[in-house]
Design a protein around this motif. Structure first.
Motif, mmCIF file in Angstrom:
data_model
loop_
_atom_site.group_PDB
_atom_site.id
_atom_site.type_symbol
_atom_site.label_atom_id
_atom_site.label_comp_id
_atom_site.label_asym_id
_atom_site.label_seq_id
_atom_site.Cartn_x
_atom_site.Cartn_y
_atom_site.Cartn_z
ATOM 1 N N LEU A 33 63.520 44.191 -10.061
ATOM 2 C CA LEU A 33 62.850 44.363 -8.771
ATOM 3 C C LEU A 33 63.771 44.067 -7.597
ATOM 4 C CD1 LEU A 33 59.303 42.949 -9.540
ATOM 5 C CD2 LEU A 33 60.067 45.321 -9.528
ATOM 6 N N LEU A 34 64.857 43.326 -7.842
ATOM 7 C CA LEU A 34 65.841 43.119 -6.775
ATOM 8 C C LEU A 34 66.511 44.444 -6.416
ATOM 9 C CD1 LEU A 34 67.552 39.836 -8.013
ATOM 10 C CD2 LEU A 34 65.842 40.065 -6.207
ATOM 11 N N ALA A 35 66.767 45.249 -7.433
ATOM 12 C CA ALA A 35 67.413 46.547 -7.211
ATOM 13 C C ALA A 35 66.403 47.630 -6.841
ATOM 14 C CB ALA A 35 68.181 46.971 -8.465
ATOM 15 N N ASN A 36 65.160 47.466 -7.298
ATOM 16 C CA ASN A 36 64.129 48.495 -7.125
ATOM 17 C C ASN A 36 62.771 47.851 -6.836
ATOM 18 O OD1 ASN A 36 65.585 51.054 -8.346
ATOM 19 N ND2 ASN A 36 66.008 49.345 -9.709
ATOM 20 N N PRO A 37 62.478 47.496 -5.611
ATOM 21 C CA PRO A 37 61.176 46.894 -5.320
ATOM 22 C C PRO A 37 59.998 47.791 -5.717
ATOM 23 C CG PRO A 37 62.650 46.665 -3.446
ATOM 24 C CD PRO A 37 63.340 47.562 -4.435
#
Length: 195
Positions: free
Chosen positions: A165-169
């Protein structure tokens, strides 16, 4: 309080070397008193105290792990029986859900059985369980079928996402829409922007 702020549940973080975890791990809990002889005693007291402050309808989740941030081979329990004693203390103290964190969800928690840490937590306590650990870190999602099979076999009830989720919220929306080409693989650099 979290309930007044509108949260639907409360989670106690008792994993990865945090204070509660330090009582669970024999290498950091070297006490000779009751808290050393019963490593789950302090975590159970915390669970009981938090549960007493929550409305009955608010679930209390307890996160635990075997590994530590800098020691991936660390173990709070060497056997399923030992893990069962710890998790039973959590359940008796008022935990409603267990959040079993492991480095890689697809790895067995103990030799001789395929179950991951969440699978063992569910088997040992019967409580609802969350699994987490390197879920979907790349667009290829190589362990997706294993995750779905374990879910279908009732080894856990929920799946938590972390680093991806850091890379792709919007990872969940992208995956649900089949837009995997839009998913950006996780990298260590993604963590650095939050430091």
């Amino acid at each position: 309080m979290a309930v007044r702020a509108g949260f639907d549940a409360v989670e106690i973080h008792g994993a990865h070397g945090y204070l509660i975890d330090e009582f669970l791990w024999p290498r950091t809990n070297r006490r000779t008193d009751a808290y050393g002889r019963n490593r789950a005693m302090f975590p159970a007291e915390v669970i009981r105290a938090v549960k007493a402050e929550l409305p009955p309808s608010t679930p209390l989740i307890v996160r635990f792990s075997q590994f530590k941030e800098r020691d991936y081979d660390a173990r709070i329990a060497e056997t399923p029986a030992e893990l069962g004693r710890i998790l039973s203390a959590f359940a008796e103290a008022g935990a409603d859900v267990l959040h079993a964190s492991q480095r890689r969800f697809w790895e067995p928690a103990f030799d001789g059985d395929h179950r991951n840490l969440a699978g063992w937590a569910k088997r040992l306590t019967g409580l609802p369980v969350i699994t987490v650990g390197s879920v979907g870190l790349t667009r290829a999602f190589p362990h997706r079928d294993d995750l779905l099979k374990r879910f279908a076999n009732d080894e856990f009830d929920l799946v938590a996402l972390g680093r991806i989720l850091l890379a792709n919220p919007d990872w969940v929306r992208l995956m649900a829409a089949g837009e995997t080409a839009s998913v950006r693989d996780y990298s260590k650099a993604d963590e650095d922007i939050f430091r």
